[in-house]
Motif scaffolding. Sequence first.
Motif, PDB file in Angstrom:
ATOM      1  N   ALA A 126       0.823  -1.215   0.000  1.00  0.00           N
ATOM      2  CA  ALA A 126       0.000   0.000   0.000  1.00  0.00           C
ATOM      3  C   ALA A 126       0.854   1.261   0.000  1.00  0.00           C
ATOM      4  CB  ALA A 126      -0.942   0.001   1.197  1.00  0.00           C
ATOM      5  N   ALA A 127       2.048   1.179   0.586  1.00  0.00           N
ATOM      6  CA  ALA A 127       2.936   2.345   0.625  1.00  0.00           C
ATOM      7  C   ALA A 127       3.314   2.802  -0.774  1.00  0.00           C
ATOM      8  CB  ALA A 127       4.197   2.021   1.426  1.00  0.00           C
ATOM      9  N   LYS A 161      11.551   2.898  -3.174  1.00  0.00           N
ATOM     10  CA  LYS A 161      12.176   4.190  -2.876  1.00  0.00           C
ATOM     11  C   LYS A 161      11.769   4.684  -1.487  1.00  0.00           C
ATOM     12  CE  LYS A 161      12.541   5.773  -7.677  1.00  0.00           C
ATOM     13  NZ  LYS A 161      12.030   6.735  -8.692  1.00  0.00           N
ATOM     14  N   ILE A 162      10.504   4.489  -1.133  1.00  0.00           N
ATOM     15  CA  ILE A 162      10.030   4.893   0.189  1.00  0.00           C
ATOM     16  C   ILE A 162      10.733   4.074   1.271  1.00  0.00           C
ATOM     17  CG2 ILE A 162       8.031   4.858   1.738  1.00  0.00           C
ATOM     18  CD1 ILE A 162       6.307   5.673  -0.630  1.00  0.00           C
ATOM     19  N   VAL A 163      10.881   2.768   1.029  1.00  0.00           N
ATOM     20  CA  VAL A 163      11.609   1.928   1.980  1.00  0.00           C
ATOM     21  C   VAL A 163      13.038   2.439   2.128  1.00  0.00           C
ATOM     22  CG1 VAL A 163      12.528  -0.382   2.441  1.00  0.00           C
ATOM     23  CG2 VAL A 163      10.194  -0.114   1.558  1.00  0.00           C
ATOM     24  N   GLN A 222       3.667   9.885   0.862  1.00  0.00           N
ATOM     25  CA  GLN A 222       5.010   9.398   1.141  1.00  0.00           C
ATOM     26  C   GLN A 222       5.469   9.667   2.565  1.00  0.00           C
ATOM     27  OE1 GLN A 222       7.920   9.931  -1.882  1.00  0.00           O
ATOM     28  NE2 GLN A 222       9.653   9.919  -0.464  1.00  0.00           N
ATOM     29  N   ASN A 223       5.251  10.862   3.071  1.00  0.00           N
ATOM     30  CA  ASN A 223       5.709  11.173   4.428  1.00  0.00           C
ATOM     31  C   ASN A 223       5.059  10.268   5.460  1.00  0.00           C
ATOM     32  OD1 ASN A 223       7.398  13.222   3.555  1.00  0.00           O
ATOM     33  ND2 ASN A 223       5.860  14.818   3.816  1.00  0.00           N
ATOM     34  N   ASP A 224       3.762  10.009   5.289  1.00  0.00           N
ATOM     35  CA  ASP A 224       3.061   9.111   6.206  1.00  0.00           C
ATOM     36  C   ASP A 224       3.633   7.696   6.117  1.00  0.00           C
ATOM     37  OD1 ASP A 224       1.442  11.125   7.092  1.00  0.00           O
ATOM     38  OD2 ASP A 224      -0.326  10.530   5.932  1.00  0.00           O
ATOM     39  N   ALA A 225       3.925   7.256   4.887  1.00  0.00           N
ATOM     40  CA  ALA A 225       4.453   5.904   4.701  1.00  0.00           C
ATOM     41  C   ALA A 225       5.827   5.763   5.348  1.00  0.00           C
ATOM     42  CB  ALA A 225       4.528   5.571   3.212  1.00  0.00           C
ATOM     43  N   VAL A 226       6.688   6.773   5.170  1.00  0.00           N
ATOM     44  CA  VAL A 226       8.015   6.733   5.789  1.00  0.00           C
ATOM     45  C   VAL A 226       7.897   6.692   7.310  1.00  0.00           C
ATOM     46  CG1 VAL A 226      10.115   8.081   6.206  1.00  0.00           C
ATOM     47  CG2 VAL A 226       9.231   7.835   3.876  1.00  0.00           C
ATOM     48  N   LYS A 227       7.037   7.529   7.855  1.00  0.00           N
ATOM     49  CA  LYS A 227       6.851   7.561   9.308  1.00  0.00           C
ATOM     50  C   LYS A 227       6.287   6.244   9.812  1.00  0.00           C
ATOM     51  CE  LYS A 227       6.234  12.577   9.657  1.00  0.00           C
ATOM     52  NZ  LYS A 227       5.261  13.686   9.886  1.00  0.00           N
ATOM     53  N   ALA A 228       5.418   5.624   9.015  1.00  0.00           N
ATOM     54  CA  ALA A 228       4.847   4.331   9.411  1.00  0.00           C
ATOM     55  C   ALA A 228       5.946   3.284   9.561  1.00  0.00           C
ATOM     56  CB  ALA A 228       3.810   3.880   8.387  1.00  0.00           C
ATOM     57  N   ARG A 254      -0.658   2.562   6.606  1.00  0.00           N
ATOM     58  CA  ARG A 254      -0.542   3.815   5.871  1.00  0.00           C
ATOM     59  C   ARG A 254       0.011   4.947   6.734  1.00  0.00           C
ATOM     60  NH1 ARG A 254      -2.940   4.607   0.966  1.00  0.00           N
ATOM     61  NH2 ARG A 254      -4.194   2.937   0.083  1.00  0.00           N
ATOM     62  N   ASN A 255       0.023   4.741   8.048  1.00  0.00           N
ATOM     63  CA  ASN A 255       0.505   5.799   8.934  1.00  0.00           C
ATOM     64  C   ASN A 255       1.121   5.178  10.187  1.00  0.00           C
ATOM     65  OD1 ASN A 255      -1.733   5.266  10.803  1.00  0.00           O
ATOM     66  ND2 ASN A 255      -3.014   6.313   9.296  1.00  0.00           N
TER      67      ASN A 255
END
Length: 331
Positions: A22-23, A64-66, A33-39, A296-297
Amino acid sequence: MEYRTLGNSDLKLSAITFGAWAAGGWMWGGTEQNDAVKAMQSAFDYAVTSIDTAPIYGMGHSEKIVGEAIKDLPRDQVQIVTKYGLRWDATDGEFYVNSQDNDGKDIAIYKNSSKASIIKECEDSLKRLGTDYIDLYQIHWPDKTTKIQETMEAVAQLIKDGKVRYAGVSNYNVDQLKEAKQYVDIVSNQVPYSMVNRGIESELIPYVLKNNTSILAYSPLQRGLLTGKMKAGHTFSEGDHRKGLAFFKDENIKQTAHFLDTLRPLAEDKNISLSQLVLRWTIEQPGITIALAGARNAEQSISNAKAIDVKLSAEELQFINKNLNELKLDL
């Protein structure tokens, strides 16, 4: 957190592993993206050290988010699990599905697990992830156009080259798993498994228990159905793949909600959410090594991580299974 060893390797993953499909946004109606990184970072703070991703999740976006989430973390304390074998940027191999990328552009996705494709995909993934090795590398789906021998020998070469630590597969049946093991040590098989999707219990689970192979269960919350938050008539956002799945027909949502209501008193007595109860049940099942849980968060990822603290007695598991066996969905 509990850490479980895959097969006969020395690779340990957190029993609750962060699932980053989902990220990537693709098929989930987009992502932030910011929410996914923080998650992901919040999950790590709660000892979830493993992240499962794939190039196809957002056409590289999830990886990339990972990479962004882990760049400041000690690399030897994080286990990166990714995949290969689905290409949106080439038309070689077996046609899989027509889709759209995160920008709404039409794309055709092909299964391609040829040696040349795997080598390219691995290099691309390493760049997106910002690392020089992948802990567990898995074929995403079987590919009829490439012999399993060619695929697995390519992964064996990547292991020899130090770019991959261990080989896994995903969505493989028993016969495919047996063949793959002839060419490289396969430590795990990632397959769908949940309270309402237990098809692997008939053949795959007995095989892996006998042959010391781990199961990474994906969609243990059945893509949100088993959270207890979904009601009949639910409206999915544009691009959300769940809209057309049988699990999400109104009658099935209604029947599942009724089943979850029977578990609600148990969850309330333990002061936990239904999602946490479901995740704990999942990793208590024979043959299930890891449960992949997306978020997602930060709030969702922390909740998933805390599922590891849930304790279920034999009597409580029996109670859950009794009610589960009475649930009949129209699939």
